[in-house]
Design an enzyme around this catalytic site. Sequence first.
Site, PDB file in Angstrom:
ATOM      1  N   VAL A 120       0.810  -1.222   0.000  1.00 31.98           N
ATOM      2  CA  VAL A 120       0.000   0.000   0.000  1.00 31.98           C
ATOM      3  C   VAL A 120       0.841   1.270   0.000  1.00 31.98           C
ATOM      4  O   VAL A 120       0.299   2.365  -0.179  1.00 31.98           O
ATOM      5  CB  VAL A 120      -0.976   0.050   1.200  1.00 31.98           C
ATOM      6  N   TYR A 121       2.139   1.158   0.188  1.00 26.91           N
ATOM      7  CA  TYR A 121       2.973   2.357   0.177  1.00 26.91           C
ATOM      8  C   TYR A 121       3.050   2.897  -1.256  1.00 26.91           C
ATOM      9  O   TYR A 121       3.621   2.262  -2.145  1.00 26.91           O
ATOM     10  CB  TYR A 121       4.389   2.069   0.676  1.00 26.91           C
ATOM     11  N   SER A 122       2.454   4.059  -1.461  1.00 24.54           N
ATOM     12  CA  SER A 122       2.430   4.702  -2.781  1.00 24.54           C
ATOM     13  C   SER A 122       1.885   3.764  -3.850  1.00 24.54           C
ATOM     14  O   SER A 122       2.394   3.713  -4.980  1.00 24.54           O
ATOM     15  CB  SER A 122       3.822   5.209  -3.163  1.00 24.54           C
ATOM     16  N   ASP A 123       0.838   3.000  -3.491  1.00 21.78           N
ATOM     17  CA  ASP A 123       0.161   2.113  -4.452  1.00 21.78           C
ATOM     18  C   ASP A 123       1.124   1.157  -5.142  1.00 21.78           C
ATOM     19  O   ASP A 123       1.014   0.896  -6.346  1.00 21.78           O
ATOM     20  CB  ASP A 123      -0.584   2.935  -5.508  1.00 21.78           C
ATOM     21  N   GLY A 124       2.068   0.628  -4.390  1.00 27.36           N
ATOM     22  CA  GLY A 124       3.016  -0.322  -4.948  1.00 27.36           C
ATOM     23  C   GLY A 124       4.291   0.294  -5.483  1.00 27.36           C
ATOM     24  O   GLY A 124       5.270  -0.420  -5.753  1.00 27.36           O
TER      25      GLY A 124
END
Length: 344
Positions: free
Chosen positions: A61-65
């Site tokens: 989930v960090y920066s959408d992958g």
Amino acid sequence: MEYRTVGTSGLVVSELGFGAATFGGRGRFFGAWGATDVDEARRMIDICLEAGVTLFDTADVYSDGASEQVLGAALRGRRDDVVISTKAALPTGDGPRDIGTSRARLHRVVDAALRRLDTDRIDLFQLHGFDALTPFDEVVDTLDDLVRVGKIRYTGVSNFAGWQLMGELAAADRRHRVRHVAHQVYYSLIGRDYEWDLMPLGLAEGVGALVWSPLGWGRLTGRIRRGVPLPETSRLHVTADAGPPVDAERLYAIVDVLTEIAEEAGRTVAQVALNWVSSRPTVAGVIIGARTEEQLRDNLSAAGWRLDDDQIRRLDDVSATEVPYPHFPYRRQEAFARLNPPAV
């Protein structure tokens, strides 16, 4: 740099690990953390490796992958020198298949993480949050399958309550599956709730702690003080509501003592705060983050030395909070304390 085993497992990590939540910069929330690109990430990783860091942590989930993608690209050619930790469970979309730890989703998210990280295995895969809709047995069976085929090496959890972690450990024992070895937790001088249930559980069950946000969401850097406005560059302008509330006067009192000890030790406020967390029982690694080389080098200097007993006592005292039930009898009354000595 000190190296420690995680819980009672054979997984060895550096005392300080690097958190790649600042990589990628997608979205308002993680964009406020940082927007490190691949070239900048390589430089950050160079500095970490020179200091002896081996643990690098990220999540889907960090920066959408994008965090996983940047980390994988920046580690190309030196994959075998590091321990990669990533996490999944939180929503990555609005559909029913985009959340949780079901068998189908775990296989899907692990394969996706391997592609983004450009690697053939994940050294430590952690469940980013508890999924109340998927049975313990299904989760531990699936993780065991993924370990046996070599896609992941060790498993852990993050942000679990004590009964949730114990439920999965018990299911793993009952079904002869791999056990979780790590619990990635929030723990800092202004957030000591980890000590009440999760630390004793970690000691009893051999689960090591990897600490996230050891500087209390950036509050323990020395830049936030009584009578001083919140710095314009602070990510707290965007992220403060995502964390637990903090009493301002308690924070200022802790920072006052941190400042005194920093002056005594010839260190910075952040280094003292990180060193305190690193010295606590069950803590295998403390995950630091940085948006600049200056921040990173300052945080890395928290390793390789130790606060003395008096300094630790002063920090313990100023950061102590009211003990919640059912723990307070064991801390306040001698008979209960003798029956069940506190972990710290």
